[in-house]
Design a protein around this motif. Structure first.
Motif, PDB file in Angstrom:
ATOM      1  N   LEU A  55       0.843  -1.207   0.000  1.00  0.00           N
ATOM      2  CA  LEU A  55       0.000   0.000   0.000  1.00  0.00           C
ATOM      3  C   LEU A  55       0.871   1.247   0.000  1.00  0.00           C
ATOM      4  O   LEU A  55       0.753   2.107  -0.870  1.00  0.00           O
ATOM      5  CB  LEU A  55      -0.961   0.001   1.194  1.00  0.00           C
ATOM      6  CG  LEU A  55      -2.143  -0.962   1.134  1.00  0.00           C
ATOM      7  CD1 LEU A  55      -2.917  -0.956   2.449  1.00  0.00           C
ATOM      8  CD2 LEU A  55      -3.090  -0.602  -0.010  1.00  0.00           C
ATOM      9  N   GLY A  56       1.764   1.356   0.989  1.00  0.00           N
ATOM     10  CA  GLY A  56       2.723   2.468   1.012  1.00  0.00           C
ATOM     11  C   GLY A  56       3.716   2.303  -0.132  1.00  0.00           C
ATOM     12  O   GLY A  56       3.980   3.234  -0.896  1.00  0.00           O
ATOM     13  N   GLY A 105       1.764   6.814  -1.690  1.00  0.00           N
ATOM     14  CA  GLY A 105       2.044   5.506  -2.269  1.00  0.00           C
ATOM     15  C   GLY A 105       0.805   4.879  -2.890  1.00  0.00           C
ATOM     16  O   GLY A 105       0.845   4.361  -4.010  1.00  0.00           O
ATOM     17  N   ILE A 106      -0.326   4.957  -2.184  1.00  0.00           N
ATOM     18  CA  ILE A 106      -1.547   4.288  -2.663  1.00  0.00           C
ATOM     19  C   ILE A 106      -1.987   4.841  -4.018  1.00  0.00           C
ATOM     20  O   ILE A 106      -2.566   4.121  -4.832  1.00  0.00           O
ATOM     21  CB  ILE A 106      -2.685   4.426  -1.615  1.00  0.00           C
ATOM     22  CG1 ILE A 106      -2.359   3.593  -0.376  1.00  0.00           C
ATOM     23  CG2 ILE A 106      -4.022   3.983  -2.193  1.00  0.00           C
ATOM     24  CD1 ILE A 106      -3.359   3.773   0.763  1.00  0.00           C
ATOM     25  N   LEU A 142      -0.732   2.578  -6.487  1.00  0.00           N
ATOM     26  CA  LEU A 142      -0.839   1.143  -6.185  1.00  0.00           C
ATOM     27  C   LEU A 142      -1.176   0.295  -7.416  1.00  0.00           C
ATOM     28  O   LEU A 142      -0.499  -0.714  -7.673  1.00  0.00           O
ATOM     29  CB  LEU A 142      -1.871   0.909  -5.070  1.00  0.00           C
ATOM     30  CG  LEU A 142      -2.146  -0.551  -4.721  1.00  0.00           C
ATOM     31  CD1 LEU A 142      -0.962  -1.162  -3.966  1.00  0.00           C
ATOM     32  CD2 LEU A 142      -3.411  -0.690  -3.887  1.00  0.00           C
ATOM     33  N   PRO A 143      -2.192   0.667  -8.222  1.00  0.00           N
ATOM     34  CA  PRO A 143      -2.521  -0.189  -9.374  1.00  0.00           C
ATOM     35  C   PRO A 143      -1.369  -0.314 -10.369  1.00  0.00           C
ATOM     36  O   PRO A 143      -1.116  -1.407 -10.884  1.00  0.00           O
ATOM     37  CB  PRO A 143      -3.725   0.528 -10.012  1.00  0.00           C
ATOM     38  CG  PRO A 143      -4.268   1.423  -8.938  1.00  0.00           C
ATOM     39  CD  PRO A 143      -3.119   1.812  -8.086  1.00  0.00           C
ATOM     40  N   LEU A 144      -0.657   0.787 -10.621  1.00  0.00           N
ATOM     41  CA  LEU A 144       0.460   0.740 -11.579  1.00  0.00           C
ATOM     42  C   LEU A 144       1.598  -0.115 -11.036  1.00  0.00           C
ATOM     43  O   LEU A 144       2.184  -0.926 -11.764  1.00  0.00           O
ATOM     44  CB  LEU A 144       0.983   2.168 -11.838  1.00  0.00           C
ATOM     45  CG  LEU A 144      -0.016   3.166 -12.401  1.00  0.00           C
ATOM     46  CD1 LEU A 144       0.602   4.557 -12.460  1.00  0.00           C
ATOM     47  CD2 LEU A 144      -0.461   2.716 -13.796  1.00  0.00           C
ATOM     48  N   ARG A 145       1.892   0.080  -9.760  1.00  0.00           N
ATOM     49  CA  ARG A 145       3.007  -0.675  -9.173  1.00  0.00           C
ATOM     50  C   ARG A 145       2.694  -2.162  -9.091  1.00  0.00           C
ATOM     51  O   ARG A 145       3.530  -3.012  -9.394  1.00  0.00           O
ATOM     52  CB  ARG A 145       3.339  -0.133  -7.773  1.00  0.00           C
ATOM     53  CG  ARG A 145       4.083   1.193  -7.792  1.00  0.00           C
ATOM     54  CD  ARG A 145       4.484   1.629  -6.385  1.00  0.00           C
ATOM     55  NE  ARG A 145       3.351   2.040  -5.575  1.00  0.00           N
ATOM     56  CZ  ARG A 145       2.838   1.350  -4.567  1.00  0.00           C
ATOM     57  NH1 ARG A 145       3.363   0.191  -4.217  1.00  0.00           N
ATOM     58  NH2 ARG A 145       1.801   1.800  -3.895  1.00  0.00           N
ATOM     59  N   MET A 146       1.470  -2.513  -8.650  1.00  0.00           N
ATOM     60  CA  MET A 146       1.151  -3.932  -8.467  1.00  0.00           C
ATOM     61  C   MET A 146       1.222  -4.676  -9.794  1.00  0.00           C
ATOM     62  O   MET A 146       1.656  -5.827  -9.859  1.00  0.00           O
ATOM     63  CB  MET A 146      -0.239  -4.102  -7.839  1.00  0.00           C
ATOM     64  CG  MET A 146      -0.322  -3.744  -6.365  1.00  0.00           C
ATOM     65  SD  MET A 146       0.929  -4.499  -5.316  1.00  0.00           S
ATOM     66  CE  MET A 146       0.436  -6.225  -5.351  1.00  0.00           C
TER      67      MET A 146
END
Lengths: 423, 172
Positions: free
Chosen positions: A209-210, A285-286, A289-293
């Motif tokens: 999340l972060g 950070g959140i 989140l979708p791009l990073r995950m």
């Protein structure tokens, strides 16, 4: 009401321009306390009769944005932040349990939670019984009249085991107890446990999340679907509360009563509150989140496929690989990706593991997961060093085991780093 | 079947009503009805408690009436803080007094659903809301309840009015 998409919620939920200044980004309300309008309003606030801020141990406007953001992403009615994921778990059980009570947990669990459940909680006279996250019936066999909750991780650390949430939720339903799911490794981008029947979701927001390894934070989300009054097993929620002039939390706050009780009683008395500075870092950070995950999962799969083909590697325990026994569970519960934390085994055993962590130049050798940076650890020589050989193997930390948390760098550089480091 | 209402409808009701008769209002400060009454009074609503056991006394400084037929006009909304069974006859009493009170809205509290009563009230032109709390809805739609980490399911890109003035529900 509009049903916003996940990526829109990740950027916007809970936040709006600051009422005082118009600041577009959530301000850091760096204050310990808040002035009252007058004595009558102060009394109403302390009695929980009006919504407002009293003291930052109990609520803070910056932290509240993070709480609402995570609640929205999980599809819950309310959220509550804590100083760490461990603090969040403590608050959940502090709200649910009475001395002598039991709960059932999957044994595939973060090692820190094994300690918390088995040792720290025993001091409160709360007792854990263990079950298997991939076999729902193993939970049913542990149910007794003292059972107050069932706990599992959606994707379990360190092995990347994908839990049978639907089956475990059915056992919880039959037992009349809430299902608590630690969704740290999946994040709501991959799995939304409430959609599978979870009643409470907990997070170490320190992780995905972060996402940037820069702040500890924890969170609780409530589904709003559990009937706390039905069984009489949850007096904190249903009985008259002496510290609030006899109010009953469930009757007064309905489908967000669990979070209000956890805040107004457990957080108030335990004191493990989140600092607003950390909440802002997690909120930032959140937003991505979708791009990073997406990238974490793509990289994790590419690295796992490369490892599985390499002669120096004995096995790869990643449910995203078609050959893995939990591949069907991955397709069912998290088709967008199997996460980016998993283990693999080196043919060279203990020494090969030590050599690998000593030689890597991009992967960081440390005890954390869910960072933009790729991380690596050799449990047998670090986190699980104190255990006997037998116990190390039982907990999935045998001498040859290496754990990765694959980051969002260029995947060719990650593979090249592991290649040169395996020697 | 749990009823669902658009936010715009709830917001329109909370912006437009001024007088609310609260049937089942309690003098006990630990009861949810007391919480809701205290909160709505603070937000500037005129709240008239109805409770036969307390008739003639005061709750939060407001005179208590025994029944809906005793209420002085106008009353914009009746908020039923009783169970679903009791909501039936209360609804009929509200319908009987609708024109005299200039009643517009019949509201049943969180956990209270009586579909038959709702149909009778709607047939007379009343707007009916069930299974909701006006305090929680006001806090949610004004933004204030976000301070308790509640998921408001609202995205707003404008600077809100100060919450003490009613937030985005500020009334004219």
């Amino acid at each position: 009401m509009a049903e916003y998409g996940f990526d829109t919620l990740a950027v916007h939920a809970g936040a709006q321009p600051d009422p005082a200044t118009g600041a577009r980004i959530t301000p850091i309300y760096q204050t310990s306390a808040y002035v009252f309008d007058n004595a009558d309003q102060a009394a109403a606030l302390f009695n929980l009769q009006v919504f407002g801020n009293i003291y930052s141990r109990i609520m803070n406007p910056t932290v509240a944005v993070m709480e609402e953001r995570i609640a929205a992403l999980e599809g819950g009615t309310a959220g509550l932040a804590a100083a760490s994921g461990h603090a969040a778990q403590h608050l959940v059980f502090h709200t649910l349990m009475e001395p002598g009570g039991e709960f059932i947990s999957a044994r595939q669990l973060y090692g820190g939670s094994v300690n918390q459940f088995g040792q720290a909680f025993a001091k409160y006279d709360w007792h854990v019984r263990w079950a298997d996250a991939t076999e729902a019936d193993s939970f049913a066999r542990q149910v007794t009249d003292k059972t107050r909750a069932i706990f599992c991780e959606s994707i379990a650390n360190p092995g990347g085991v994908i839990s049978d949430l639907e089956g475990i939720a059915r056992v919880a339903e039959q037992a009349g107890v809430p299902l608590i799911v630690d969704n740290t490794l999946a994040s709501p981008y991959l799995i939304r446990p409430i959609e599978w029947g979870a009643h409470i979701v907990v997070h170490s927001a320190t992780k995905f999340l972060g996402g940037h390894g820069n702040s500890l934070a924890g969170a609780i989300v409530e589904a709003g679907t559990f009937d706390w009054a039905k069984s009489g097993k949850y007096p904190t929620l249903t009985d008259e509360n002496p510290s609030y002039h006899g109010i009953r939390f469930y009757e007064t706050f309905g489908d967000f009563a669990f979070c209000v009780a956890a805040r107004a009683l457990s957080l108030r008395d335990v004191g493990s509150c989140l600092a607003p500075q950390n909440a802002v870092l997690v909120l930032t950070g959140i937003e991505t989140l979708p791009l990073r995950m997406k990238r974490h999962c793509e990289n994790a799969l590419a690295v796992a496929e490369w490892l599985a083909r390499d002669q120096r590697v004995a096995w790869v325990n990643y449910a995203g690989l078609e050959s893995h026994p939990l591949y069907p569970a991955h397709r069912k519960y998290c088709p967008k990706g199997a996460g980016s934390v998993y283990t693999f085994g080196l043919r060279g055993g203990f020494d090969a593991g030590m050599n690998l962590v000593n030689r890597v130049r991009i992967f960081s050798h440390l005890a954390n997961i869910g960072d933009t940076r790729s991380l690596i650890i050799h449990p047998a020589s670090t986190t699980h060093r104190q255990l006997s050989d037998e116990d190390r193997i039982k907990t999935g930390a045998g001498p040859e085991v290496v754990r990765l948390s694959v980051g969002i760098e260029d995947v060719k550089d990650l593979i090249a780093d592991l290649d040169q480091a395996m020697g | 079947m749990v009823p669902n209402y658009p936010d715009a409808l709830i917001a329109r009701i909370l912006r437009s009503v001024k007088s609310i008769a609260m049937v089942g209002a309690s003098p006990n400060p630990a009861r949810p009805s007391y919480f809701a009454m205290k909160y709505l009074l603070d937000k500037g609503f005129n709240i008239i408690p109805v409770n036969p056991g307390q008739a003639g006394k005061e709750i939060l400084g407001q005179k208590v009436y025994a029944q809906i037929s005793d209420l002085p006009a106008p009353v914009d909304m009746i908020d039923i803080f009783r169970n679903a069974e009791a909501a039936g006859p209360i609804t009929d009493e509200a319908i009987a007094n609708k024109d005299r009170l200039q009643l517009k809205v019949l509201w049943m509290q969180l956990g209270v659903i009586n579909e038959e009563a709702a149909k009778r009230a709607e047939a007379t032109g009343l707007t009916v809301i069930m299974n909701r709390c006006p305090k929680i809805e006001y806090g949610r739609l004004s933004g204030e309840i976000g301070w308790f980490g509640v998921n408001r399911r609202v995205i707003d890109n404008r600077k809100p009015f100060a919450f003490s003035q009613g937030g985005s529900l500020r009334r004219g």
